[in-house]
Scaffold this motif. Structure first.
Motif, PDB file in Angstrom:
ATOM      1  N   TRP A 104     -13.715   8.468  -0.713  1.00 40.91           N
ATOM      2  CA  TRP A 104     -12.664   7.472  -0.454  1.00 40.91           C
ATOM      3  C   TRP A 104     -11.598   7.617  -1.522  1.00 40.91           C
ATOM      4  O   TRP A 104     -11.890   7.602  -2.711  1.00 40.91           O
ATOM      5  CB  TRP A 104     -13.274   6.073  -0.476  1.00 40.91           C
ATOM      6  CG  TRP A 104     -12.316   4.941  -0.301  1.00 40.91           C
ATOM      7  CD1 TRP A 104     -11.667   4.566   0.842  1.00 40.91           C
ATOM      8  CD2 TRP A 104     -11.898   4.010  -1.313  1.00 40.91           C
ATOM      9  NE1 TRP A 104     -10.879   3.462   0.604  1.00 40.91           N
ATOM     10  CE2 TRP A 104     -10.997   3.100  -0.702  1.00 40.91           C
ATOM     11  CE3 TRP A 104     -12.199   3.852  -2.667  1.00 40.91           C
ATOM     12  CZ2 TRP A 104     -10.407   2.057  -1.412  1.00 40.91           C
ATOM     13  CZ3 TRP A 104     -11.603   2.817  -3.380  1.00 40.91           C
ATOM     14  CH2 TRP A 104     -10.715   1.928  -2.738  1.00 40.91           C
ATOM     15  N   ARG A 105     -10.349   7.803  -1.100  1.00 40.53           N
ATOM     16  CA  ARG A 105      -9.220   7.966  -2.015  1.00 40.53           C
ATOM     17  C   ARG A 105      -9.494   9.026  -3.083  1.00 40.53           C
ATOM     18  O   ARG A 105      -9.168   8.869  -4.252  1.00 40.53           O
ATOM     19  CB  ARG A 105      -8.853   6.634  -2.668  1.00 40.53           C
ATOM     20  CG  ARG A 105      -8.165   5.671  -1.699  1.00 40.53           C
ATOM     21  CD  ARG A 105      -7.653   4.430  -2.403  1.00 40.53           C
ATOM     22  NE  ARG A 105      -6.804   3.635  -1.501  1.00 40.53           N
ATOM     23  CZ  ARG A 105      -5.576   3.240  -1.792  1.00 40.53           C
ATOM     24  NH1 ARG A 105      -5.023   3.572  -2.954  1.00 40.53           N
ATOM     25  NH2 ARG A 105      -4.885   2.509  -0.945  1.00 40.53           N
ATOM     26  N   GLY A 106     -10.114  10.101  -2.676  1.00 35.72           N
ATOM     27  CA  GLY A 106     -10.392  11.194  -3.601  1.00 35.72           C
ATOM     28  C   GLY A 106     -11.559  10.959  -4.531  1.00 35.72           C
ATOM     29  O   GLY A 106     -11.806  11.753  -5.438  1.00 35.72           O
ATOM     30  N   ASP A 114      -8.239  -2.154   0.827  1.00 36.47           N
ATOM     31  CA  ASP A 114      -7.539  -0.872   0.745  1.00 36.47           C
ATOM     32  C   ASP A 114      -6.014  -0.990   0.825  1.00 36.47           C
ATOM     33  O   ASP A 114      -5.298  -0.359   0.039  1.00 36.47           O
ATOM     34  CB  ASP A 114      -8.072   0.072   1.824  1.00 36.47           C
ATOM     35  CG  ASP A 114      -7.658   1.509   1.596  1.00 36.47           C
ATOM     36  OD1 ASP A 114      -6.450   1.802   1.698  1.00 36.47           O
ATOM     37  OD2 ASP A 114      -8.531   2.351   1.323  1.00 36.47           O
ATOM     38  N   HIS A 120      -0.463   5.102  -3.857  1.00 38.33           N
ATOM     39  CA  HIS A 120      -0.887   6.329  -4.518  1.00 38.33           C
ATOM     40  C   HIS A 120      -1.830   7.148  -3.638  1.00 38.33           C
ATOM     41  O   HIS A 120      -2.694   6.594  -2.965  1.00 38.33           O
ATOM     42  CB  HIS A 120      -1.597   6.004  -5.840  1.00 38.33           C
ATOM     43  CG  HIS A 120      -0.790   5.157  -6.758  1.00 38.33           C
ATOM     44  ND1 HIS A 120      -0.647   3.802  -6.566  1.00 38.33           N
ATOM     45  CD2 HIS A 120      -0.078   5.470  -7.867  1.00 38.33           C
ATOM     46  CE1 HIS A 120       0.123   3.307  -7.530  1.00 38.33           C
ATOM     47  NE2 HIS A 120       0.486   4.302  -8.329  1.00 38.33           N
ATOM     48  N   LYS A 121      -1.675   8.460  -3.686  1.00 36.44           N
ATOM     49  CA  LYS A 121      -2.584   9.381  -3.007  1.00 36.44           C
ATOM     50  C   LYS A 121      -3.326  10.155  -4.086  1.00 36.44           C
ATOM     51  O   LYS A 121      -2.948  11.257  -4.472  1.00 36.44           O
ATOM     52  CB  LYS A 121      -1.805  10.302  -2.073  1.00 36.44           C
ATOM     53  CG  LYS A 121      -1.121   9.570  -0.924  1.00 36.44           C
ATOM     54  CD  LYS A 121      -0.402  10.531   0.009  1.00 36.44           C
ATOM     55  CE  LYS A 121       0.251   9.774   1.165  1.00 36.44           C
ATOM     56  NZ  LYS A 121       0.979  10.703   2.083  1.00 36.44           N
ATOM     57  N   ALA A 122      -4.402   9.527  -4.566  1.00 37.71           N
ATOM     58  CA  ALA A 122      -5.116  10.078  -5.721  1.00 37.71           C
ATOM     59  C   ALA A 122      -5.637  11.484  -5.460  1.00 37.71           C
ATOM     60  O   ALA A 122      -5.706  12.307  -6.378  1.00 37.71           O
ATOM     61  CB  ALA A 122      -6.265   9.148  -6.101  1.00 37.71           C
ATOM     62  N   GLU A 123      -6.005  11.759  -4.212  1.00 42.12           N
ATOM     63  CA  GLU A 123      -6.554  13.069  -3.894  1.00 42.12           C
ATOM     64  C   GLU A 123      -5.530  14.187  -4.052  1.00 42.12           C
ATOM     65  O   GLU A 123      -5.894  15.374  -4.134  1.00 42.12           O
ATOM     66  CB  GLU A 123      -7.126  13.080  -2.479  1.00 42.12           C
ATOM     67  CG  GLU A 123      -6.136  12.806  -1.367  1.00 42.12           C
ATOM     68  CD  GLU A 123      -5.896  11.332  -1.098  1.00 42.12           C
ATOM     69  OE1 GLU A 123      -5.333  11.013  -0.040  1.00 42.12           O
ATOM     70  OE2 GLU A 123      -6.270  10.495  -1.947  1.00 42.12           O
ATOM     71  N   TRP A 178      -2.424   7.380 -12.455  1.00 43.48           N
ATOM     72  CA  TRP A 178      -3.493   6.718 -11.696  1.00 43.48           C
ATOM     73  C   TRP A 178      -4.760   6.847 -12.517  1.00 43.48           C
ATOM     74  O   TRP A 178      -5.166   7.958 -12.870  1.00 43.48           O
ATOM     75  CB  TRP A 178      -3.638   7.386 -10.336  1.00 43.48           C
ATOM     76  CG  TRP A 178      -4.648   6.801  -9.403  1.00 43.48           C
ATOM     77  CD1 TRP A 178      -4.437   5.823  -8.474  1.00 43.48           C
ATOM     78  CD2 TRP A 178      -6.025   7.186  -9.268  1.00 43.48           C
ATOM     79  NE1 TRP A 178      -5.592   5.563  -7.778  1.00 43.48           N
ATOM     80  CE2 TRP A 178      -6.587   6.391  -8.249  1.00 43.48           C
ATOM     81  CE3 TRP A 178      -6.829   8.113  -9.918  1.00 43.48           C
ATOM     82  CZ2 TRP A 178      -7.921   6.505  -7.858  1.00 43.48           C
ATOM     83  CZ3 TRP A 178      -8.158   8.229  -9.542  1.00 43.48           C
ATOM     84  CH2 TRP A 178      -8.698   7.427  -8.517  1.00 43.48           C
TER      85      TRP A 178
END
Length: 388
Positions: A135-137, A158, A164-167, A272
């Motif tokens: 989940w989210r990287g 969520d 942010h797209k941590a992955e 992040w």
């Protein structure tokens, strides 16, 4: 008469019995952060983590599928693997060399013909599975192989965690660290979500945000929080950022949720960050920090700047340059908000054992503290009811 700390008895922060109940009812019954997706990049790579009473590891199989297993050899219960690493094609117990493939099947028992004249039914002694999801990287495990989905666990909160797209970000390994706080894990969580203290304890270290305009609330047991930059700081926001943006304009501010039971995320315009809480004892908590930033090629020059600081902490990357900033003997003049928080948490823990301890009325900005205490009570009660 039982002394209370808002909604919980003081014993909830000091007694081994209460700590043991939490390990069984909370940390053994929820999704546990195990690492970042890139920690297990190829077949044979693995990570292990303590999830309450259970040690669980994630391994990537030859089919590139992630699987989670309880880190227990089916022979005598010896732990199969340690920490993080890479195996070849199999997992071998160090005690008697029982060997399992990457899919958890028992494939070899040494001296089977002499030690077990009737043989061993290997199909009956595969590793016990657990649940794993991304989940989210982030990698998560759950001791129950049939656990409710991770999407369901975090689904309601969520949308409140920022864009942010941590992955898609990269970890800044120099910022990864771990340390211990001499305080109960709930004290650490409560400090993290206490809005009231931001403009007081951190008046010189988190001045870049407008705490009076913070927006926060709850989705189930999960706390979400966002606040904008202060007017003065935002005037030259792009120049103030210590690294390139990790989110596109016009997004600004800090998203600082605390996901139950102890996963903090600190995300802003430039970074992040993860704040992972692990209870070790009634009065001892381990914290692990990990930071992700924009693609390294975009901020290579910043590494030299940061190295001159010695070490960089926090999603703001700010330093207090007051006259006492380098006074290492005074945590309140350290110029680091993490040091300030550790000091506050440890002082609270010490006071809990005093017969003169009592709390005053909670301020509006402390409402997340009492709400979290209620979430702990509600979750434990629900689990005990399910057991009965």
């Amino acid at each position: 008469m039982t002394r209370m700390y808002h909604n919980l008895p003081v014993e909830a922060y000091t007694s081994q019995g209460w700590f043991d109940r939490e390990q069984r009812l909370i940390f053994s019954q929820t999704w546990r952060f195990a690492g970042l997706a890139e920690d297990v990049p190829e077949p044979g790579h693995y990570v292990s983590v303590q999830a309450g009473l259970n040690n669980i590891f994630i391994v990537m199989g030859r089919d590139h599928r992630l699987r989670a297993f309880h880190n227990i050899c089916r022979h005598r219960g010896t732990q199969l693997i340690r920490a993080v690493g890479k195996t070849q094609k199999a997992l071998t117990c160090p005690y008697h060399d029982w060997t399992y493939d990457l899919e958890g099947n028992l494939i070899s028992v040494p001296d089977e013909s002499t030690e077990y004249p009737n043989g061993v039914d290997k199909k009956c002694f595969g590793l016990k599975p657990a649940s794993v999801d991304v989940w989210r990287g982030m990698l998560f495990v759950h001791p129950d192989p049939d656990a409710p989905s991770l999407a369901a666990w975090f689904g309601d909160v969520d949308p409140h965690l920022g864009p942010h797209k941590a992955e898609e970000l990269v970890e800044y390994p120099e910022a990864r660290n771990a340390y211990e706080i001499k305080a109960n894990w709930k004290i650490v969580v409560e400090n993290y979500i206490d809005v009231y203290h931001l403009s007081h304890l951190h008046s010189k270290t988190l001045y870049m945000y407008d705490h009076g305009k913070a927006e926060y609330g709850w989705k189930g047991p999960h706390y979400h929080f966002w606040e904008p930059p202060s007017a003065e700081y935002s005037e030259n926001l792009e120049k103030n950022l210590p690294t390139p943006r990790v989110i596109p304009e016009p997004h600004v501010g800090a998203w600082v949720p605390m996901l139950f039971p102890g996963i903090g995320i600190g995300a802003g315009e430039d970074s992040w960050n993860l704040f992972i809480i692990t209870p070790l004892a009634p009065d001892l908590t381990r914290i692990e920090n990990r930071t992700k930033l924009a693609n390294a090629s975009q901020w290579e020059f910043q590494k030299q700047e940061w190295s001159s600081w010695g070490f960089w902490k926090g999603f703001g990357g700010a330093k207090y340059e007051g006259k006492d900033a380098m006074n290492e003997n005074d945590p309140m003049a350290s110029g680091d908000f993490t040091t300030e928080d550790i000091y506050a948490c440890e002082q609270q823990q010490k006071s809990l054992t005093s017969p003169y301890f009592e709390v005053g009325p909670p301020a509006n900005g402390e409402s997340p503290v009492t709400r979290h205490q209620q979430a702990v009570l509600d979750f434990m009660t629900a689990q005990e009811t399910a057991e009965n």
